[in-house]
Design a protein around this motif. Structure first.
Motif, PDB file in Angstrom:
ATOM      1  N   SER A   1       0.969  -1.304  -0.088  1.00 44.11           N
ATOM      2  CA  SER A   1       0.098  -0.079  -0.033  1.00 44.11           C
ATOM      3  C   SER A   1       0.979   1.314   0.212  1.00 44.11           C
ATOM      4  O   SER A   1       1.797   1.135   0.455  1.00 44.11           O
ATOM      5  N   PRO A   2       0.337   2.208  -0.474  1.00 42.29           N
ATOM      6  CA  PRO A   2       1.201   3.565  -0.644  1.00 42.29           C
ATOM      7  C   PRO A   2       1.651   3.957   0.772  1.00 42.29           C
ATOM      8  O   PRO A   2       2.691   4.641   1.132  1.00 42.29           O
ATOM      9  N   GLY A   3       1.051   3.584   1.904  1.00 38.87           N
ATOM     10  CA  GLY A   3       1.475   4.156   3.353  1.00 38.87           C
ATOM     11  C   GLY A   3       2.518   3.397   3.661  1.00 38.87           C
ATOM     12  O   GLY A   3       3.167   3.609   4.683  1.00 38.87           O
ATOM     13  N   TYR A   4       3.141   2.237   3.051  1.00 39.75           N
ATOM     14  CA  TYR A   4       4.113   1.501   3.436  1.00 39.75           C
ATOM     15  C   TYR A   4       5.539   2.091   2.791  1.00 39.75           C
ATOM     16  O   TYR A   4       6.378   1.539   2.838  1.00 39.75           O
ATOM     17  N   VAL A   5       5.200   2.673   1.684  1.00 43.32           N
ATOM     18  CA  VAL A   5       6.473   3.108   0.952  1.00 43.32           C
ATOM     19  C   VAL A   5       7.571   4.093   1.723  1.00 43.32           C
ATOM     20  O   VAL A   5       8.730   3.563   1.776  1.00 43.32           O
ATOM     21  N   PRO A   6       7.112   4.917   2.749  1.00 45.47           N
ATOM     22  CA  PRO A   6       8.202   5.457   3.575  1.00 45.47           C
ATOM     23  C   PRO A   6       8.935   4.583   4.202  1.00 45.47           C
ATOM     24  O   PRO A   6      10.221   4.666   4.262  1.00 45.47           O
ATOM     25  N   GLN A   7       8.508   3.403   4.764  1.00 48.18           N
ATOM     26  CA  GLN A   7       9.244   2.374   5.450  1.00 48.18           C
ATOM     27  C   GLN A   7      10.099   1.706   4.464  1.00 48.18           C
ATOM     28  O   GLN A   7      11.330   1.429   4.670  1.00 48.18           O
ATOM     29  N   LEU A   8       9.817   1.474   3.164  1.00 43.25           N
ATOM     30  CA  LEU A   8      10.526   0.836   2.185  1.00 43.25           C
ATOM     31  C   LEU A   8      12.046   1.668   1.979  1.00 43.25           C
ATOM     32  O   LEU A   8      13.038   1.227   1.523  1.00 43.25           O
ATOM     33  N   ALA A   9      11.510   3.007   2.075  1.00 50.57           N
ATOM     34  CA  ALA A   9      12.710   3.900   1.369  1.00 50.57           C
ATOM     35  C   ALA A   9      13.655   4.205   2.630  1.00 50.57           C
ATOM     36  O   ALA A   9      14.806   4.785   2.442  1.00 50.57           O
ATOM     37  N   ASP A  10      13.126   3.887   4.019  1.00 51.58           N
ATOM     38  CA  ASP A  10      14.091   4.307   5.025  1.00 51.58           C
ATOM     39  C   ASP A  10      15.310   3.094   5.135  1.00 51.58           C
ATOM     40  O   ASP A  10      15.092   2.479   6.225  1.00 51.58           O
ATOM     41  N   VAL A  11      15.938   3.280   4.359  1.00 53.83           N
ATOM     42  CA  VAL A  11      17.086   2.235   4.288  1.00 53.83           C
ATOM     43  C   VAL A  11      17.928   2.400   5.440  1.00 53.83           C
ATOM     44  O   VAL A  11      18.319   1.559   6.208  1.00 53.83           O
ATOM     45  N   ALA A  12      18.263   3.671   5.877  1.00 54.73           N
ATOM     46  CA  ALA A  12      19.282   3.915   7.020  1.00 54.73           C
ATOM     47  C   ALA A  12      18.388   3.675   8.375  1.00 54.73           C
ATOM     48  O   ALA A  12      19.169   2.857   9.124  1.00 54.73           O
ATOM     49  N   GLY A  13      17.168   3.580   8.475  1.00 53.74           N
ATOM     50  CA  GLY A  13      16.355   3.110   9.564  1.00 53.74           C
ATOM     51  C   GLY A  13      16.484   1.740   9.921  1.00 53.74           C
ATOM     52  O   GLY A  13      16.746   1.133  10.944  1.00 53.74           O
ATOM     53  N   ARG A  14      16.526   1.022   8.778  1.00 57.53           N
ATOM     54  CA  ARG A  14      16.496  -0.317   8.867  1.00 57.53           C
ATOM     55  C   ARG A  14      18.024  -1.080   8.926  1.00 57.53           C
ATOM     56  O   ARG A  14      18.151  -1.998   9.427  1.00 57.53           O
ATOM     57  N   ALA A  15      18.890  -0.115   8.482  1.00 55.42           N
ATOM     58  CA  ALA A  15      20.421  -0.574   8.750  1.00 55.42           C
ATOM     59  C   ALA A  15      20.600  -0.496  10.313  1.00 55.42           C
ATOM     60  O   ALA A  15      21.496  -1.225  10.593  1.00 55.42           O
ATOM     61  N   ASP A  16      19.888   0.394  10.811  1.00 54.64           N
ATOM     62  CA  ASP A  16      19.914   0.566  12.394  1.00 54.64           C
ATOM     63  C   ASP A  16      19.495  -0.702  13.161  1.00 54.64           C
ATOM     64  O   ASP A  16      19.872  -0.960  14.323  1.00 54.64           O
ATOM     65  N   ARG A  17      18.720  -1.481  12.463  1.00 58.08           N
ATOM     66  CA  ARG A  17      17.864  -2.448  13.234  1.00 58.08           C
ATOM     67  C   ARG A  17      18.257  -3.716  12.502  1.00 58.08           C
ATOM     68  O   ARG A  17      17.492  -5.056  13.159  1.00 58.08           O
ATOM     69  N   ALA A  18      18.941  -3.972  11.523  1.00 60.08           N
ATOM     70  CA  ALA A  18      19.013  -5.216  11.020  1.00 60.08           C
ATOM     71  C   ALA A  18      20.352  -5.163  10.158  1.00 60.08           C
ATOM     72  O   ALA A  18      21.032  -4.248   9.932  1.00 60.08           O
ATOM     73  N   GLU A  19      20.646  -6.430   9.777  1.00 59.49           N
ATOM     74  CA  GLU A  19      22.062  -6.655   9.148  1.00 59.49           C
ATOM     75  C   GLU A  19      21.491  -6.359   7.423  1.00 59.49           C
ATOM     76  O   GLU A  19      20.750  -7.266   6.928  1.00 59.49           O
ATOM     77  N   LEU A  20      21.765  -5.357   6.750  1.00 62.93           N
ATOM     78  CA  LEU A  20      21.612  -4.837   5.618  1.00 62.93           C
ATOM     79  C   LEU A  20      22.419  -5.715   4.555  1.00 62.93           C
ATOM     80  O   LEU A  20      23.765  -5.144   4.345  1.00 62.93           O
ATOM     81  N   LEU A  21      22.044  -6.433   3.641  1.00 66.58           N
ATOM     82  CA  LEU A  21      22.962  -7.388   2.720  1.00 66.58           C
ATOM     83  C   LEU A  21      22.615  -6.603   1.288  1.00 66.58           C
ATOM     84  O   LEU A  21      21.268  -6.552   1.027  1.00 66.58           O
ATOM     85  N   VAL A  22      23.539  -6.650   0.400  1.00 72.39           N
ATOM     86  CA  VAL A  22      23.362  -6.432  -0.957  1.00 72.39           C
ATOM     87  C   VAL A  22      23.874  -7.551  -1.799  1.00 72.39           C
ATOM     88  O   VAL A  22      24.960  -7.939  -1.514  1.00 72.39           O
ATOM     89  N   ALA A  23      23.501  -7.653  -3.021  1.00 70.54           N
ATOM     90  CA  ALA A  23      24.024  -8.520  -3.917  1.00 70.54           C
ATOM     91  C   ALA A  23      24.558  -7.359  -5.095  1.00 70.54           C
ATOM     92  O   ALA A  23      23.699  -6.694  -5.560  1.00 70.54           O
ATOM     93  N   ARG A  24      25.821  -7.707  -5.409  1.00 69.26           N
ATOM     94  CA  ARG A  24      26.412  -6.745  -6.577  1.00 69.26           C
ATOM     95  C   ARG A  24      26.736  -7.675  -7.647  1.00 69.26           C
ATOM     96  O   ARG A  24      27.147  -8.845  -7.600  1.00 69.26           O
ATOM     97  N   ASP A  25      26.416  -7.126  -8.688  1.00 70.12           N
ATOM     98  CA  ASP A  25      26.641  -7.667 -10.097  1.00 70.12           C
ATOM     99  C   ASP A  25      28.223  -7.616 -10.348  1.00 70.12           C
ATOM    100  O   ASP A  25      28.869  -6.936  -9.540  1.00 70.12           O
ATOM    101  N   THR A  26      28.842  -8.333 -11.518  1.00 72.23           N
ATOM    102  CA  THR A  26      30.052  -8.092 -11.733  1.00 72.23           C
ATOM    103  C   THR A  26      30.840  -6.689 -11.935  1.00 72.23           C
ATOM    104  O   THR A  26      31.901  -6.246 -11.937  1.00 72.23           O
ATOM    105  N   THR A  27      29.833  -5.616 -12.177  1.00 66.84           N
ATOM    106  CA  THR A  27      30.308  -4.143 -12.032  1.00 66.84           C
ATOM    107  C   THR A  27      30.216  -3.585 -10.893  1.00 66.84           C
ATOM    108  O   THR A  27      30.675  -2.361 -10.886  1.00 66.84           O
ATOM    109  N   GLY A  28      29.692  -4.383 -10.021  1.00 68.66           N
ATOM    110  CA  GLY A  28      29.505  -3.551  -8.654  1.00 68.66           C
ATOM    111  C   GLY A  28      28.484  -2.906  -8.228  1.00 68.66           C
ATOM    112  O   GLY A  28      27.979  -2.461  -7.058  1.00 68.66           O
ATOM    113  N   ARG A  29      27.548  -2.958  -9.325  1.00 70.46           N
ATOM    114  CA  ARG A  29      26.020  -2.378  -9.077  1.00 70.46           C
ATOM    115  C   ARG A  29      25.255  -3.063  -8.084  1.00 70.46           C
ATOM    116  O   ARG A  29      25.215  -4.582  -8.241  1.00 70.46           O
TER     117      ARG A  29
END
Length: 163
Positions: free
Chosen positions: A32-60
């Motif tokens: 729902s549109p009301g959840y979008v701010p939580q999805l966008a709050d990456v810094a907030g979730r990085a404080d509460r979880a271990e944030l992992l990323v997958a990078r392709d061969t170019t580092g993206r």
């Protein structure tokens, strides 16, 4: 499988993670549109979880996930024996190449290393590709733990024993 590396996100990744996560969840009408701010709050979730990323061969960054080993951000966890992951997102251009599976497997490995006995997660009823991935990896449904965080949003719970 797509050649990706999985590592911890850095603050330099946060804008891309927000763009990716919001894009995937809104383009596919999964939230729902009301959840979008939580999805966008990456810094907030990085404080509460271990944030992992997958990078392709170019580092993206082509995928991300929030691994929760402790605290209330897991939402569906009920004991210290349980870990959870949330907000799994894979770039549309990298879908079907094992990126999501690589992220989930890394979450499982890190949870095992932290001494957790179970991985639990909740997922929307329309996230059928995710359901197939979880079932292929051995997760089973826990319908007794399904929940509705807000009216109109029904979430299914899956679990995998890590031992």
């Amino acid at each position: 499988m797509h050649a990706v590396t999985i590592d911890r996100a850095t603050p330099a990744d946060f804008d891309r993670i927000a763009e990716l996560t919001v894009g995937v969840y809104t383009d596919e009408d999964l939230v729902s549109p009301g959840y979008v701010p939580q999805l966008a709050d990456v810094a907030g979730r990085a404080d509460r979880a271990e944030l992992l990323v997958a990078r392709d061969t170019t580092g993206r960054v082509v995928g991300s996930v929030a691994l929760v080993l402790a605290g209330d951000f897991g939402e569906v966890t009920r004991s210290a024996d349980e870990a959870a992951f949330r907000m799994l997102a894979v770039d549309g251009a990298a879908r079907g190449q094992g990126v999501g599976e690589a992220l989930v497997r890394e979450c499982l490995a890190r949870a095992r290393a932290a001494g957790k006995r179970w991985m639990v997660l909740s997922t929307g009823t329309r996230m059928t590709a995710a359901h197939r991935l979880y079932e292929r990896l051995g997760f089973t449904r826990l319908p007794e733990r399904d929940w509705t965080p807000v009216p109109g949003i029904d979430l299914r719970v899956y679990a995998l024993e890590l031992a």
